[in-house]
Motif scaffolding. Structure first.
Motif, PDB file in Angstrom:
ATOM      1  N   ILE A 103       0.746  -0.912   0.234  1.00 14.71           N
ATOM      2  CA  ILE A 103      -0.054  -0.335  -0.093  1.00 14.71           C
ATOM      3  C   ILE A 103       1.071   0.926   0.119  1.00 14.71           C
ATOM      4  N   GLY A 104       1.188   1.684  -0.887  1.00 17.03           N
ATOM      5  CA  GLY A 104       1.658   2.930  -1.405  1.00 17.03           C
ATOM      6  C   GLY A 104       1.814   4.269  -0.025  1.00 17.03           C
ATOM      7  N   PRO A 105       2.353   5.278  -0.452  1.00 13.42           N
ATOM      8  CA  PRO A 105       2.126   6.332   0.798  1.00 13.42           C
ATOM      9  C   PRO A 105       0.622   6.818   0.556  1.00 13.42           C
ATOM     10  N   ASP A 106       0.646   7.640   1.826  1.00 11.93           N
ATOM     11  CA  ASP A 106      -1.329   8.590   1.393  1.00 11.93           C
ATOM     12  C   ASP A 106      -2.366   7.689   0.695  1.00 11.93           C
ATOM     13  N   VAL A 107      -2.069   6.763   1.002  1.00 10.85           N
ATOM     14  CA  VAL A 107      -3.542   5.903  -0.202  1.00 10.85           C
ATOM     15  C   VAL A 107      -4.585   6.437   1.774  1.00 10.85           C
ATOM     16  N   TRP A 108      -5.838   6.170   0.462  1.00 14.39           N
ATOM     17  CA  TRP A 108      -6.672   6.096   1.424  1.00 14.39           C
ATOM     18  C   TRP A 108      -8.121   4.792   0.895  1.00 14.39           C
ATOM     19  N   LEU A 109      -7.773   4.093   2.278  1.00  9.76           N
ATOM     20  CA  LEU A 109      -8.749   2.875   1.829  1.00  9.76           C
ATOM     21  C   LEU A 109      -9.769   3.559   3.157  1.00  9.76           C
ATOM     22  N   LEU A 118       8.390  14.871  -6.205  1.00 11.47           N
ATOM     23  CA  LEU A 118       8.149  15.583  -5.134  1.00 11.47           C
ATOM     24  C   LEU A 118       8.452  14.531  -3.787  1.00 11.47           C
ATOM     25  N   ALA A 119       7.382  13.008  -4.207  1.00 11.61           N
ATOM     26  CA  ALA A 119       7.502  12.457  -3.025  1.00 11.61           C
ATOM     27  C   ALA A 119       7.234  13.525  -1.489  1.00 11.61           C
ATOM     28  N   TRP A 120       6.559  14.368  -1.067  1.00 15.59           N
ATOM     29  CA  TRP A 120       6.541  15.340   0.256  1.00 15.59           C
ATOM     30  C   TRP A 120       6.208  14.139   1.388  1.00 15.59           C
ATOM     31  N   TRP A 121       5.253  12.893   1.035  1.00 14.60           N
ATOM     32  CA  TRP A 121       5.868  11.950   2.289  1.00 14.60           C
ATOM     33  C   TRP A 121       6.815  11.799   2.885  1.00 14.60           C
ATOM     34  N   ASP A 122       7.627  12.345   2.439  1.00 16.94           N
ATOM     35  CA  ASP A 122       9.042  11.945   2.602  1.00 16.94           C
ATOM     36  C   ASP A 122       9.865  12.895   2.985  1.00 16.94           C
ATOM     37  N   TRP A 123       9.238  13.860   2.853  1.00 15.09           N
ATOM     38  CA  TRP A 123       9.626  15.640   3.321  1.00 15.09           C
ATOM     39  C   TRP A 123       9.766  15.243   5.048  1.00 15.09           C
ATOM     40  N   PRO A 124      10.687  16.148   5.955  1.00 10.69           N
ATOM     41  CA  PRO A 124      10.357  16.468   7.380  1.00 10.69           C
ATOM     42  C   PRO A 124       9.144  16.885   7.566  1.00 10.69           C
ATOM     43  N   VAL A 125       8.394  16.017   8.413  1.00  6.64           N
ATOM     44  CA  VAL A 125       7.403  16.880   8.634  1.00  6.64           C
ATOM     45  C   VAL A 125       6.796  18.013   9.139  1.00  6.64           C
ATOM     46  N   GLU A 126       7.826  18.705   9.842  1.00  7.78           N
ATOM     47  CA  GLU A 126       8.133  20.612  10.228  1.00  7.78           C
ATOM     48  C   GLU A 126       7.523  21.119   8.485  1.00  7.78           C
ATOM     49  N   ALA A 127       8.014  20.748   7.372  1.00  7.96           N
ATOM     50  CA  ALA A 127       7.678  21.162   6.063  1.00  7.96           C
ATOM     51  C   ALA A 127       6.836  20.912   5.751  1.00  7.96           C
ATOM     52  N   ILE A 128       6.707  19.964   5.975  1.00  5.96           N
ATOM     53  CA  ILE A 128       5.168  18.854   5.080  1.00  5.96           C
ATOM     54  C   ILE A 128       3.843  19.863   5.965  1.00  5.96           C
ATOM     55  N   PRO A 150      -4.387 -10.395  -2.413  1.00  7.44           N
ATOM     56  CA  PRO A 150      -3.216 -10.828  -1.827  1.00  7.44           C
ATOM     57  C   PRO A 150      -2.261 -10.500  -3.777  1.00  7.44           C
ATOM     58  N   GLY A 151      -1.445  -9.750  -2.731  1.00  2.00           N
ATOM     59  CA  GLY A 151      -0.224  -9.556  -3.933  1.00  2.00           C
ATOM     60  C   GLY A 151      -0.517  -8.305  -4.658  1.00  2.00           C
ATOM     61  N   VAL A 152      -1.488  -7.727  -3.972  1.00  2.00           N
ATOM     62  CA  VAL A 152      -1.775  -6.274  -4.768  1.00  2.00           C
ATOM     63  C   VAL A 152      -1.471  -5.273  -4.433  1.00  2.00           C
ATOM     64  N   ARG A 153      -0.747  -4.201  -5.958  1.00  2.00           N
ATOM     65  CA  ARG A 153       0.244  -3.270  -4.728  1.00  2.00           C
ATOM     66  C   ARG A 153      -0.968  -1.571  -5.744  1.00  2.00           C
ATOM     67  N   ILE A 154      -0.754  -1.056  -4.388  1.00  2.00           N
ATOM     68  CA  ILE A 154      -1.984  -0.306  -4.923  1.00  2.00           C
ATOM     69  C   ILE A 154      -0.682   1.591  -4.683  1.00  2.00           C
ATOM     70  N   GLY A 155      -0.533   2.556  -5.737  1.00  2.00           N
ATOM     71  CA  GLY A 155       0.227   3.161  -5.652  1.00  2.00           C
ATOM     72  C   GLY A 155      -0.060   4.489  -4.564  1.00  2.00           C
ATOM     73  N   ALA A 156       0.755   5.296  -4.730  1.00  2.00           N
ATOM     74  CA  ALA A 156       0.596   6.534  -4.120  1.00  2.00           C
ATOM     75  C   ALA A 156      -0.677   7.562  -4.156  1.00  2.00           C
ATOM     76  N   GLY A 157      -1.498   8.067  -3.172  1.00  2.00           N
ATOM     77  CA  GLY A 157      -2.204   9.048  -3.573  1.00  2.00           C
ATOM     78  C   GLY A 157      -3.226   8.489  -4.018  1.00  2.00           C
ATOM     79  N   ALA A 158      -4.207   6.948  -4.002  1.00  2.00           N
ATOM     80  CA  ALA A 158      -4.830   6.430  -4.744  1.00  2.00           C
ATOM     81  C   ALA A 158      -5.789   5.905  -3.694  1.00  2.00           C
ATOM     82  N   ILE A 159      -6.900   6.513  -4.102  1.00  2.00           N
ATOM     83  CA  ILE A 159      -8.363   6.281  -3.737  1.00  2.00           C
ATOM     84  C   ILE A 159      -8.973   4.964  -3.800  1.00  2.00           C
ATOM     85  N   VAL A 160      -9.629   3.987  -2.619  1.00  2.00           N
ATOM     86  CA  VAL A 160     -10.284   3.112  -2.647  1.00  2.00           C
ATOM     87  C   VAL A 160     -11.740   3.182  -2.326  1.00  2.00           C
ATOM     88  N   ALA A 161     -12.890   2.732  -2.900  1.00  2.00           N
ATOM     89  CA  ALA A 161     -13.822   3.390  -1.900  1.00  2.00           C
ATOM     90  C   ALA A 161     -14.086   2.315  -1.530  1.00  2.00           C
TER      91      ALA A 161
END
Length: 222
Positions: free
Chosen positions: A129-135, A192-202, A143-154
């Motif tokens: 499950i990638g970063p910033d994914v909403w499930l 940009l991968a903002w999810w890897d930034w220091p939290v202060e920068a976010i 099994p074995g599924v990959r969900i990309g960054a920033g995706a939304i699963v209804a």
């Protein structure tokens, strides 16, 4: 960009109950997963949270009920993932043997002879499950599924295939409804991968994140 002040409080990623109710008491069902999961086969990114309807007793068992320590596969949950009530990850070790006549798992009763089963499950691979994914509520990831960054699963979706970054998927089986950004913006966001930034920068970039302004977000890159 935003008339609203920035948050004055942001909890540490190992906080068990990061959400405070208006009276100051913690909302017990909402947990940062890094604080409640200690499992050999599960990797959790910072600030990923789980918010069921009742207080969490065993997050690993609730989210991935068939993933046992020592299984050949892993569950990887990215930073800032958001996981609603009823979400389940059906990892590879939930599978029955499918290469023969019967799917009955005779060898699980003597695991020393279950090498072929383990090989089949290992071939399916990890669930990622990638970063910033909403499930959403009651979503199920197969099994074995990959969900990309920033995706939304209804809510209620059954995800049986990989999901591209920043896609919105819905249904059973889940299909792409639309993309949240155009291809150039998605490429820029992944860079940009903002999810890897220091939290202060976010936190400083929060107005750009909330506005969906990719160009403004880039100006905040550390």
């Amino acid at each position: 960009m935003s008339a609203h002040p920035l948050p004055r409080r942001f909890p540490a990623p190992d906080t068990r109950n990061p959400v405070l109710l208006p009276d100051g008491t913690p909302h017990e069902p909402t947990v940062f997963l890094q604080a409640v999961i200690d499992h050999l086969n599960i990797e959790v990114g910072r600030y990923a949270y789980y918010s069921p309807l009742a207080p969490v007793t065993d997050a690993a068992a609730e989210l991935a009920p068939y993933l046992y320590p020592g299984c050949p596969e892993r569950l990887v949950i990215g930073a800032f993932a958001q996981i609603a009530h009823g979400v389940r990850f059906i990892t590879a070790s939930a599978n029955h043997p499918m290469g023969g006549i019967t799917t009955y798992p005779f060898r699980i009763f003597d695991m020393e002879t279950a090498g072929k089963y383990l090989e089949e499950n290992a071939a399916i691979g990890n669930t990622v499950i990638g970063p910033d994914v909403w499930l959403g509520f009651n979503a199920m990831v197969m099994p074995g599924v990959r969900i990309g960054a920033g995706a939304i699963v209804a809510a209620g979706s059954v995800v049986a295939q990989d999901v591209p970054p920043f896609a919105i998927v819905a249904g059973n089986p889940a299909r792409v409804v639309r993309s949240r950004f155009n291809p150039d913006e998605i490429a820029r966001l992944l860079d940009l991968a903002w999810w890897d930034w220091p939290v202060e920068a976010i936190q400083r970039a929060l107005p750009a994140l909330e506005a969906g302004d990719v160009a403004a977000l880039a100006e905040h890159a550390p």
